[in-house]
Design a protein around this motif. Sequence first.
Motif: not given
Length: 135
Positions: A87-91, A133-135
């Motif tokens: 969610l939100g920012f990622r590289p 993290v929800k897997v």
Amino acid sequence: ITGHVSEKDTYEVGNTDGLDQARYEKVQVDGLLPLPRKDHSSTFMKDNTLLLIYGGRNDNSDFESKELSDLMVYDIKLNLWTCIGTLGFRPSPRWNAAIVASDQREQIYLFGGTSYTQGSCSNQVYCLDYSTVKV
């Protein structure tokens, strides 16, 4: 060292004298398979039971994006691939980055890499808290 295909989806390697042979076998896995890629980053975590693959490039013209920014996880115990969304920012998408996981902190660190979006090599460091993290 020599190698040869001995059966369908099996490749054997060993010394020419027949000692120290090893055998690769194709693994049939479940879940959402990663796109084919090269120049990706990978690491293990959770006592080497999870293989994480980040980014890379896909030079197959059938796919819209040639540089990737997905985080794929292969659970060795469950024999299952999963795509981890953020969610939100990622590289930005990148390839040839360095990635390392800290089991104690449940964090994944990503450094550098090359990106068309950035226009060059990067010296940025990113951290993902894997405990969220929800897997």
